[in-house]
Design a protein around this motif. Structure first.
Motif, PDB file in Angstrom:
ATOM      1  N   UNK A   1       0.384  -0.985  -0.245  1.00  0.00           N
ATOM      2  CA  UNK A   1      -0.116  -0.002   0.311  1.00  0.00           C
ATOM      3  C   UNK A   1       0.989   1.533   0.273  1.00  0.00           C
ATOM      4  N   UNK A   2       0.447   2.071  -0.898  1.00  0.00           N
ATOM      5  CA  UNK A   2       1.000   3.619  -0.847  1.00  0.00           C
ATOM      6  C   UNK A   2       1.014   4.255   0.279  1.00  0.00           C
ATOM      7  N   UNK A   3      -0.002   4.134   1.198  1.00  0.00           N
ATOM      8  CA  UNK A   3      -0.478   4.863   2.041  1.00  0.00           C
ATOM      9  C   UNK A   3      -0.256   4.260   3.580  1.00  0.00           C
TER      10      UNK A   3
ATOM     11  N   UNK B   1       6.302   3.932   3.950  1.00  0.00           N
ATOM     12  CA  UNK B   1       6.904   5.699   3.614  1.00  0.00           C
ATOM     13  C   UNK B   1       7.742   5.721   4.246  1.00  0.00           C
ATOM     14  N   UNK B   2       7.858   4.927   5.571  1.00  0.00           N
ATOM     15  CA  UNK B   2       8.613   5.843   6.752  1.00  0.00           C
ATOM     16  C   UNK B   2      10.398   4.429   5.620  1.00  0.00           C
ATOM     17  N   UNK B   3       9.674   3.417   6.126  1.00  0.00           N
ATOM     18  CA  UNK B   3      10.835   2.507   5.072  1.00  0.00           C
ATOM     19  C   UNK B   3      11.573   3.321   3.832  1.00  0.00           C
ATOM     20  N   UNK B   4      10.748   3.995   3.393  1.00  0.00           N
ATOM     21  CA  UNK B   4      10.721   3.920   2.032  1.00  0.00           C
ATOM     22  C   UNK B   4      12.264   5.404   2.225  1.00  0.00           C
TER      23      UNK B   4
ATOM     24  N   UNK C   1       1.360   0.676  -6.002  1.00  0.00           N
ATOM     25  CA  UNK C   1       1.010  -0.671  -4.782  1.00  0.00           C
ATOM     26  C   UNK C   1       1.220  -2.182  -5.836  1.00  0.00           C
ATOM     27  N   UNK C   2       1.103  -3.275  -5.145  1.00  0.00           N
ATOM     28  CA  UNK C   2       1.476  -4.116  -5.965  1.00  0.00           C
ATOM     29  C   UNK C   2      -0.124  -4.735  -7.843  1.00  0.00           C
ATOM     30  N   UNK C   3      -1.347  -3.702  -6.838  1.00  0.00           N
ATOM     31  CA  UNK C   3      -2.250  -3.827  -7.819  1.00  0.00           C
ATOM     32  C   UNK C   3      -2.655  -2.692  -8.634  1.00  0.00           C
TER      33      UNK C   3
ATOM     34  N   UNK D   1       4.121   8.082  -5.246  1.00  0.00           N
ATOM     35  CA  UNK D   1       3.378   8.174  -5.581  1.00  0.00           C
ATOM     36  C   UNK D   1       2.537   7.588  -3.976  1.00  0.00           C
ATOM     37  N   UNK D   2       1.619   8.608  -3.258  1.00  0.00           N
ATOM     38  CA  UNK D   2       0.798   8.280  -2.440  1.00  0.00           C
ATOM     39  C   UNK D   2       0.008   9.224  -1.035  1.00  0.00           C
TER      40      UNK D   2
END
Length: 420
Positions: free
Chosen positions: A81-83, A88-91, A101-103, A124-125
């Motif tokens: 999930x991009x949200x 987001x912290x890991x990125x 997102x994978x989907x 992209x979040x």
């Protein structure tokens, strides 16, 4: 044509992503990499433009991402999930700026086709999510000075320790970093007996993305204004410190004050070694030189030392990106039979230098400092210390006392030498 590398580490999204990218005009999947080491080795070929990776792939850390960017490969991470705040912290910690997102195969195709540099691309979040926090800018008044010299122990470490100690005595917050890949001696010179290596600790924190917030834990305080990042406990542990980790450490150090770096002697690069599995042995030295505001080159005044200094200046000139070079000729003594003017002529014949300084051979003062585990500045006034003070005045002009101060004689000596 956009060439793509894919590294999914067995994730379920790989097949759908591959099918979508294979069917896109102007895009070719160059290789499906089995792991991060394979990805980094392939990126080094210079043929890829984009790396589509799983954000949680083992081994995907800030050093790996920095390696990709070094070879102009933009990382695009596929996530659940991009949200998700954790995502987001890991990125943010590993410096991946584009998430898909994978989907969302159309989103992946759009991200891969984007030709702008990733530095200008927002994640992209969720548009309502706050932007990633930016690191504070370093004080523009802080300088990064690297002390280098050829082999033969001309006095690199003593010079680095003395310059840093002089700055601290002048109430300048200073960070002294031991980045010698062949086993540093800064801790021994300052009597620091802690078995924890500061540079190894910094490398581990850089790999986990926590160096910025925990940089202070990698330093040992020496007095009120000097912090020391101690070096490798054994020479064979150089493999644990990548150049990108040292770069992060030096950038963090600049946020805390002026930085003096003690380096190794070798400038030899090892092409083909930095493939993710292991860094180049001299990566620490070369990285420090690439980041330096100024390089202080230390050479010994004896015949062998001057020969090594001359060759080293030529090698350094070909290797560095134009950082100003200042030369310190150490252990000058009358018995050598040549003058400062003659040595100055030799140095100027091999390289254009910002300044030339001569230090007297004062074994008594240096031996007292080494045996007691203290910096030279703590051993009282001496001709050697006054001339070191002149080097500090020139290298860190913001720290220099008024001309009428106690170091005036040392500064006059440097001016005479430079004119010669």
């Amino acid at each position: 044509m956009i060439c793509v590398l894919m590294m999914a580490s067995g994730a379920a999204w790989e097949s759908a992503a591959l099918a979508r990218l294979d069917g896109q005009d102007g895009v070719v999947v160059l290789k499906r990499c089995v792991d991060v080491d394979d990805l980094l080795a392939t990126a080094t070929s210079g043929q890829a433009d984009v790396a589509v990776v799983g954000l949680e792939a083992p081994g995907l850390d800030p050093s790996a991402v920095a390696h990709l960017r070094r070879y102009a490969v933009r990382p695009v991470a596929v996530v659940s999930r991009t949200d998700d705040p954790d995502v987001l912290t890991r990125a943010q910690r590993i410096d991946v700026r584009v998430l898909v997102a994978f989907d969302d195969p159309e989103g992946l195709a759009e991200a891969v086709a984007t030709v702008e540099d990733a530095a200008d691309t927002r994640v992209r979040a969720d548009p309502l999510a706050p932007p990633p926090a930016e690191a504070p800018d370093a004080d523009p008044g802080h300088r990064l000075v690297v002390v280098w010299g050829p082999g033969g122990a001309p006095g690199r470490t003593t010079t680095a320790v003395t310059l840093a100690s002089l700055l601290a005595r002048r109430d300048r917050d200073t960070v002294l970093v031991d980045a010698d890949p062949y086993g540093g001696g800064v801790a021994q010179q300052l009597g620091i007996l802690d078995e924890v290596s500061g540079i190894l600790s910094a490398a581990r924190l850089a790999g986990s993305g926590h160096l910025g917030e925990r940089f202070a834990s990698t330093c040992r305080g020496v007095g009120d204004h000097l912090r020391v990042v101690t070096g490798l406990p054994r020479a064979d542990r150089w493999i644990e410190v990548r150049g990108s980790a040292l770069q992060q450490a030096l950038e963090c150090a600049l946020e805390h004050g002026d930085v003096v770096v003690d380096t190794g002697f070798s400038l030899e690069d090892e092409p083909g070694q930095d493939f993710g599995s292991r860094p180049s042995r001299n990566a620490m030295t070369l990285t420090a030189l690439d980041l330096a505001d100024e390089v202080v080159v230390v050479g010994s005044a004896d015949p062998v030392g001057l020969s090594r200094l001359a060759r080293g200046l030529v090698e350094l000139r070909d290797r560095t990106g134009g950082a100003p070079v200042r030369v310190v000729v150490n252990r000058m003594r009358p018995t050598l039979g040549w003058s400062e003017r003659e040595i100055a002529g030799m140095v100027e014949g091999f390289s254009r230098v910002l300044g030339l300084h001569f230090l007297p051979d004062d074994r008594a003062a240096t031996d007292r400092a080494l045996v007691s585990g203290r910096a030279l500045v703590e051993e009282g006034d001496s001709a050697l210390l006054r001339d070191y003070a002149a080097v500090a005045d020139a290298t860190f002009p913001a720290s220099a006392p008024p001309v009428g101060g106690s170091r005036r004689a040392g500064r006059r000596r440097w001016r005479r030498s430079s004119t010669a």
